[in-house]
Design a protein around this motif. Structure first.
Motif, mmCIF file in Angstrom:
data_model
loop_
_atom_site.group_PDB
_atom_site.id
_atom_site.type_symbol
_atom_site.label_atom_id
_atom_site.label_comp_id
_atom_site.label_asym_id
_atom_site.label_seq_id
_atom_site.Cartn_x
_atom_site.Cartn_y
_atom_site.Cartn_z
ATOM 1 N N TRP A 99 0.832 -1.211 0.000
ATOM 2 C CA TRP A 99 0.000 0.000 0.000
ATOM 3 C C TRP A 99 0.861 1.253 0.000
ATOM 4 O O TRP A 99 0.538 2.234 -0.669
ATOM 5 N N LEU A 100 1.964 1.227 0.793
ATOM 6 C CA LEU A 100 2.859 2.376 0.824
ATOM 7 C C LEU A 100 3.546 2.560 -0.524
ATOM 8 O O LEU A 100 3.642 3.684 -1.051
ATOM 9 N N LEU A 101 4.002 1.468 -1.130
ATOM 10 C CA LEU A 101 4.742 1.541 -2.380
ATOM 11 C C LEU A 101 3.872 2.059 -3.519
ATOM 12 O O LEU A 101 4.198 3.051 -4.173
ATOM 13 N N PHE A 102 2.740 1.427 -3.740
ATOM 14 C CA PHE A 102 1.929 1.768 -4.906
ATOM 15 C C PHE A 102 1.180 3.082 -4.731
ATOM 16 O O PHE A 102 0.976 3.821 -5.693
ATOM 17 N N SER A 103 0.765 3.412 -3.517
ATOM 18 C CA SER A 103 0.119 4.713 -3.303
ATOM 19 C C SER A 103 1.103 5.854 -3.543
ATOM 20 O O SER A 103 0.760 6.875 -4.158
ATOM 21 N N CYS A 126 1.842 6.024 -7.434
ATOM 22 C CA CYS A 126 0.713 6.592 -8.190
ATOM 23 C C CYS A 126 0.615 8.097 -7.974
ATOM 24 O O CYS A 126 0.413 8.863 -8.931
ATOM 25 N N ALA A 127 0.778 8.530 -6.732
ATOM 26 C CA ALA A 127 0.731 9.966 -6.463
ATOM 27 C C ALA A 127 1.884 10.692 -7.148
ATOM 28 O O ALA A 127 1.710 11.794 -7.695
ATOM 29 N N GLY A 128 3.068 10.076 -7.171
ATOM 30 C CA GLY A 128 4.220 10.701 -7.827
ATOM 31 C C GLY A 128 4.049 10.806 -9.327
ATOM 32 O O GLY A 128 4.395 11.828 -9.927
#
Length: 310
Positions: A241-245, A248-250
């Motif tokens: 969750w930390l990695l993909f969120s 995606c935001a970046g």
């Protein structure tokens, strides 16, 4: 022609007082910084006598100064009055104007371009006053190189008035023309790599810290019979969750910023999603390694040993 016409006198230069070969200059007054426009013409030692131009103050250019292309000039009375409206024009002698020393002041002359309006004029050496260039492009057969020294000697021997001969290959010309652009490109790439390195180090540190916080939970699950694959899936699920969120935001933020800046900055290339995907893949690999490395150290130990080390 001079042999047939014995009374013909060839002048030393191409200057003439009628304004046919004059060059316009737009400058600032050295004291008041007011707008100043004037013309300039070629000066030779025989110029004043050839056209009966009176010398009001100072002296004419000497033969030696003309041969040495000394940075000296004569100015006409109108230019002198513009430069020194409140002082005698003789006060301008031996002062500097436009990087040249004023050595004399001459009378005004009729000018075909300005007609009845008296024009401010400076007289100085043409080669000092303007830079004249002749550019030649030569293509050699494949495998042959320029004999630079030989070509320079031939060019200088062809015309003694040539001051300098410079020869460059197309690659040298291209490197010189793009030096600033390439330096900016290298500097931008360096900043980009440093930014990526800092981002990778930050994400790796955060992932490692979160995994270390799960040491007690992993040891308890190991003691209660959880398999190693189950523990690895648990660690990856919690880190996903930390990695993909974050990724995606970046991606969304970088895309919006770049597309908004591209119309305003002409040097920016067209938007390409591939570099962002490659950078994201690199960050995913770094985060996975930083997450699995400490988890593997805990999982590979015996359950009771892992609990005792906490």
């Amino acid at each position: 022609m001079q042999q047939n016409l014995t009374q013909l006198e060839i002048l030393q230069g191409r200057g003439e007082p009628l304004g046919l070969t004059n060059i316009f200059h737009f400058s600032k007054h050295p004291v008041t910084q007011a707008d100043l426009s004037y013309q300039s013409s070629q000066l030779t030692p025989d110029f004043l006598s050839a056209f009966d131009i009176p010398l009001i103050a100072g002296r004419n250019i000497s033969e030696q100064e003309w041969q040495d292309k000394a940075k000296v000039m004569l100015i006409n009375e109108n230019l002198a009055q513009l430069l020194s409206p409140d002082q005698p024009i003789e006060s301008l002698l031996n002062t500097e104007f436009e990087k040249a020393k004023i050595i004399g002041i001459v009378g005004n002359t009729f000018n075909l371009m300005t007609r009845n309006k008296l024009q401010a004029i400076s007289y100085q050496h043409l080669n000092y006053q303007t830079q004249q260039e002749i550019k030649l492009l030569m293509q050699l057969p494949a495998g042959e190189a320029f004999a630079t020294q030989t070509l320079q000697q031939l060019a200088l021997a062809f015309d003694p008035s040539i001051d300098q001969v410079e020869m460059r290959t197309l690659n040298e010309y291209w490197n010189a023309a793009t030096a600033d652009t390439r330096m900016l490109f290298y500097f931008t790439n360096l900043l980009t790599l440093l930014t990526l390195a800092l981002a990778a180090i930050g994400m790796a540190g955060l992932a490692t810290s979160l995994t270390e916080q799960k040491r007690f939970e992993l040891a308890i699950r190991m003691a209660t019979g959880a398999s190693r694959n189950q523990l690895l899936r648990l660690v990856l699920a919690q880190a996903s969750w930390l990695l993909f969120s974050g990724l995606c935001a970046g991606v969304i933020f970088a895309t919006l910023v770049y597309t908004s800046l591209q119309p305003k900055i002409a040097s920016l290339p067209a938007f390409d999603l591939m570099p962002i995907i490659l950078i994201d893949l690199l960050l995913i690999i770094i985060v996975l390694i930083a997450t699995l490395w400490p988890a593997k150290r805990i999982i590979n130990r015996a359950p009771m040993q892992a609990l005792r080390e906490l």
